[in-house]
Design an enzyme around this catalytic site. Structure first.
Site, PDB file in Angstrom:
ATOM      1  N   GLU A 298       0.903 -24.591  27.038  1.00  0.00           N
ATOM      2  CA  GLU A 298       0.524 -24.939  28.404  1.00  0.00           C
ATOM      3  C   GLU A 298       0.573 -23.732  29.353  1.00  0.00           C
ATOM      4  O   GLU A 298       1.317 -23.734  30.332  1.00  0.00           O
ATOM      5  CB  GLU A 298       1.398 -26.084  28.922  1.00  0.00           C
ATOM      6  CG  GLU A 298       1.202 -27.364  28.104  1.00  0.00           C
ATOM      7  CD  GLU A 298       1.994 -28.552  28.601  1.00  0.00           C
ATOM      8  OE1 GLU A 298       2.832 -28.372  29.522  1.00  0.00           O
ATOM      9  OE2 GLU A 298       1.793 -29.663  28.078  1.00  0.00           O
ATOM     10  N   GLU A 418      -0.403 -32.013  21.723  1.00  0.00           N
ATOM     11  CA  GLU A 418       0.489 -33.039  22.252  1.00  0.00           C
ATOM     12  C   GLU A 418      -0.369 -34.189  22.750  1.00  0.00           C
ATOM     13  O   GLU A 418      -1.421 -33.972  23.354  1.00  0.00           O
ATOM     14  CB  GLU A 418       1.334 -32.519  23.421  1.00  0.00           C
ATOM     15  CG  GLU A 418       2.305 -31.406  23.088  1.00  0.00           C
ATOM     16  CD  GLU A 418       3.080 -30.931  24.321  1.00  0.00           C
ATOM     17  OE1 GLU A 418       3.077 -31.650  25.358  1.00  0.00           O
ATOM     18  OE2 GLU A 418       3.675 -29.843  24.252  1.00  0.00           O
TER      19      GLU A 418
END
Length: 685
Positions: A298, A418
């Site tokens: 991220e 994810e």
């Protein structure tokens, strides 16, 4: 391998196949035009990976369609570089957009994962655009062989096959990625071999091991990783590899801890980042190809000038990561490397930025990664997003379509590193159970359709780290089912009947999702169609006599549980609930502790609105009247209270009367009023 001699040679090879795992396709009738090489580079119990190469020995082909028949009932589950569909044993593979043209004497290749049972006999014949493939014009037909191994490994160096072999995956969250002193600092126990064994037993093929390095890293200029910590990571990775997992490690929460400062400290951040990957590349360079590296989790940048600078900084990180790993030698020369978009977003601009980087690298051993936590209002239950409705579904399909079209359709595999729902960060009850199940059923199906490998985010809220039991077995069953098939669902998993009224027939809408409704059960008892229920089109109606019988004494709450069964997937649970409109009473309290006494009377709270007397929105998220479940309010059905949180009162005007409207799943609504004066709160029904 391909041979040209037939007759006795073919007969000998067929005989040999039975004893050494070498399967031979018998020659088809002679015809010019195409040659097919079919290989099975890996096979495991119940599954295998196939690689197919088509050679054009005729005129130029613009658009191809390869067909064959399974001789042993095999079934394709996932494909790359082609769209593969089946009708029983008949299989069709159609070109992707980028490999539609086959020049004379040129080849195209595609691959797939498939299941088998009993035997895995190779196809006996292939046809390209209706022409049986027999080999070169004027020569005997081709004999195609299949070399089978039992390692379970994908084709070495084939990124698409490697990522396909990772499906499905699981995250070891909130453990080695914790930012405290060690892996237990966020509440999870130390990782054990038994945990990984049990994750493997659940059917997961890959494991993502997020790792945060910063608190275990020395100062400049060396930025040396603590030897004990690196050894611990290597130990866990080793256990996972020994279990047969594909394993992915990364740089995790460092992304926001210090990498985010790259706009103002480019040299310092890059030096520290490079030091980590230099040490990891050296430490793991001799690890097998089943170990995968992800550059950073991220990625985000604080204080940048905007999208252009963000894209450039992320490109620098990804380029430096790739260069360090590739130059480190050993198995790193061809190791699969996974590169994220900015924020692991699936917005088209972010996908395009990463696609540009990957094209520039010219490296065939790369994959892209994004994350997906659902349409935000639904994912956290705010702004009235209580249902997995058409808007929430479109958010998912649009996201996966963009990812597929930008990467997968162009030969770059994608890992959904994810996925889950953001509300799960608090607990899995933030989203209503049936709506939650519909989300996961659809996500698993659409990811399969778009050839995206999925990795479930689990920070301990799903599979118990020491009990090895699922906290929500129904959710776990739905997720597992979605890996291979669709499941039927319905418009709701709740059927409400008011105790204050006579029982009447109730209707819900079935979502068959390509399956066929086969029946309705109460426990092991099959209910009678036409008497207990009727089905017209997609409308399932429970008759009044059946509801009366099943509801018994009609106590408040769930009186009976039915299951709708379909031709595939898991059954759909339907709760028969007796209720009356909830009763709320007056209360006093403080902004830090305020609870409304609530007689739920069998009903369940879905959401809450908050408005001032002038009709404007009150409380947090003042762009909507519907507040966030758990953040602004939280029902406790067991103890009979509805709590309003300090976060809610922090954004409520002093001495202003707020009208709350509580919406319940039965369809009932109840209003209530609260007034804050300093830290004191008064509530009236």
């Amino acid at each position: 391998m391909t041979g040209r001699r037939i007759g006795a040679v073919v007969a000998a090879l067929v005989s040999m196949a039975a004893s050494v795992g070498l399967a031979v396709v018998a020659p088809a009738a002679a015809a010019p035009g195409c040659r097919v090489d079919y290989a099975v580079p890996s096979q495991w119990q119940g599954g295998f990976t196939a690689a197919v190469t088509v050679t054009n020995v005729g005129e130029r082909i613009d658009g191809w369609r390869l067909t064959w028949t399974w001789p042993s009932g095999q079934r394709v589950s996932q494909a790359w570089n082609a769209t593969v569909t089946s009708s029983g044993d008949q299989v069709t593979a159609v070109n992707a957009g980028y490999n539609a043209v086959i020049e004379p004497n040129a080849t195209v290749s595609f691959g797939f994962n498939a299941s088998w049972s009993g035997t895995n006999t190779a196809p006996q014949s292939f046809a390209l655009n209706g022409t049986t493939c027999t080999g070169d014009p004027g020569t005997p037909p081709t004999t195609t062989t299949t070399t089978t191994t039992t390692t379970g490994n994908p084709v070495p160096g084939d990124a698409m096959a490697r990522v396909a072999a990772m499906q499905p995956g699981w995250n070891l969250g909130n453990t080695l990625d914790s930012t405290g002193a060690d892996e237990t600092s966020w509440g999870n126990p130390r990782v054990t071999e038994a945990l990984l064994d049990n994750v493997k037993a659940q059917g997961f093929k890959s494991i993502r091991i997020p790792v945060t390095w910063g608190q275990h890293q020395g100062p400049a200029p060396g930025h040396t990783i603590e030897a004990a910590y690196l050894a611990r990571v290597k130990e866990v990775v080793g256990w996972a590899l020994a279990d047969g997992f594909q394993v992915m490690i990364n740089i995790h929460h460092d992304s926001w801890q210090w990498i985010a400062a790259m706009p103002s400290d480019r040299a310092g951040v890059l030096a520290r980042y490079n030091a980590i990957w230099t040490q990891l590349a050296t430490a793991f360079k001799d690890s097998p190809a089943e170990l995968v590296f992800e550059s950073v989790n991220e990625p985000q940048f604080t204080g940048s000038s905007g999208d252009a600078q963000n894209a450039q900084l992320l490109h620098e990180l990804n380029a430096s990561f790739r260069d360090i790993v590739r130059r480190s030698g050993g198995n790193n020369a061809h190791r699969l490397l996974v590169l994220p978009t900015l924020h692991t977003s699936s917005d088209q601009a972010r996908l395009d930025e990463l696609a540009t980087s990957i094209r520039g690298f010219g490296d065939p051993h790369l994959a892209a990664t994004v994350h997906y936590y659902g349409y935000w209002p639904f994912s956290v239950n705010v702004a009235g997003g209580t249902r997995y409705d058409a808007t929430a579904q479109k958010d998912l399909t649009d996201s996966f379509d963009r990812v597929h079209n930008t990467f997968v359709a162009r030969g770059v595999p994608v890992v959904l590193g994810e996925y889950g729902l953001l509300g799960f960060d608090r607990h899995t009850g933030t989203i209503q159970q049936g709506e939650k199940l519909k989300f996961f059923e659809h996500l698993g199906h659409y990811a399969r359709l778009k050839n995206i490998t999925t990795m479930l985010w689990d920070n301990g809220q799903h599979l118990g780290r020491t009990s090895f039991q699922w906290s929500d077995p129904e959710l776990a069953a739905q997720i597992r089912s979605s890996w291979t098939t669709r499941s039927g669902t319905a418009s709701s998993d709740q059927v409400f009947s008011a105790r204050s009224s006579a029982v009447t027939a109730k209707t819900i809408t079935l979502n068959t999702n390509g399956t066929t409704f086969t029946g309705l059960r109460h426990g092991a008892t099959q209910l009678v169609r036409g008497t207990d229920y009727t089905v017209q089109g997609d409308q399932l109606t429970l008759t009044a006599p059946a509801l009366t019988r099943l509801s018994g004494s009609r106590d408040y709450g769930t009186n009976a549980v039915l299951t709708a069964h379909f031709s595939a997937g898991v059954p759909w649970r339907i709760n028969l609930i007796t209720h009356d409109t909830p009763l709320l009473t007056g209360a006093t309290g403080t902004t830090s502790s305020f609870a409304i006494p609530t007689a739920f009377r069998g009903d369940l709270l879905a959401t809450m609105e908050a408005k001032y007397a002038d009709g404007s929105n009150a409380g947090p998220h003042n762009w909507t009247s519907f507040k966030e479940f758990d953040r602004a309010f939280a029902p406790d059905h067991a103890t009979g209270v509805t709590r309003l949180t300090p976060e809610f009162f922090a954004e409520v005007n002093d001495n202003a009367r707020v009208t709350l409207t509580f919406h319940y799943w039965s369809g009932a609504t109840v209003t209530y009023h609260v007034t804050k004066s300093g830290t004191s709160v008064t509530g009236t029904a």
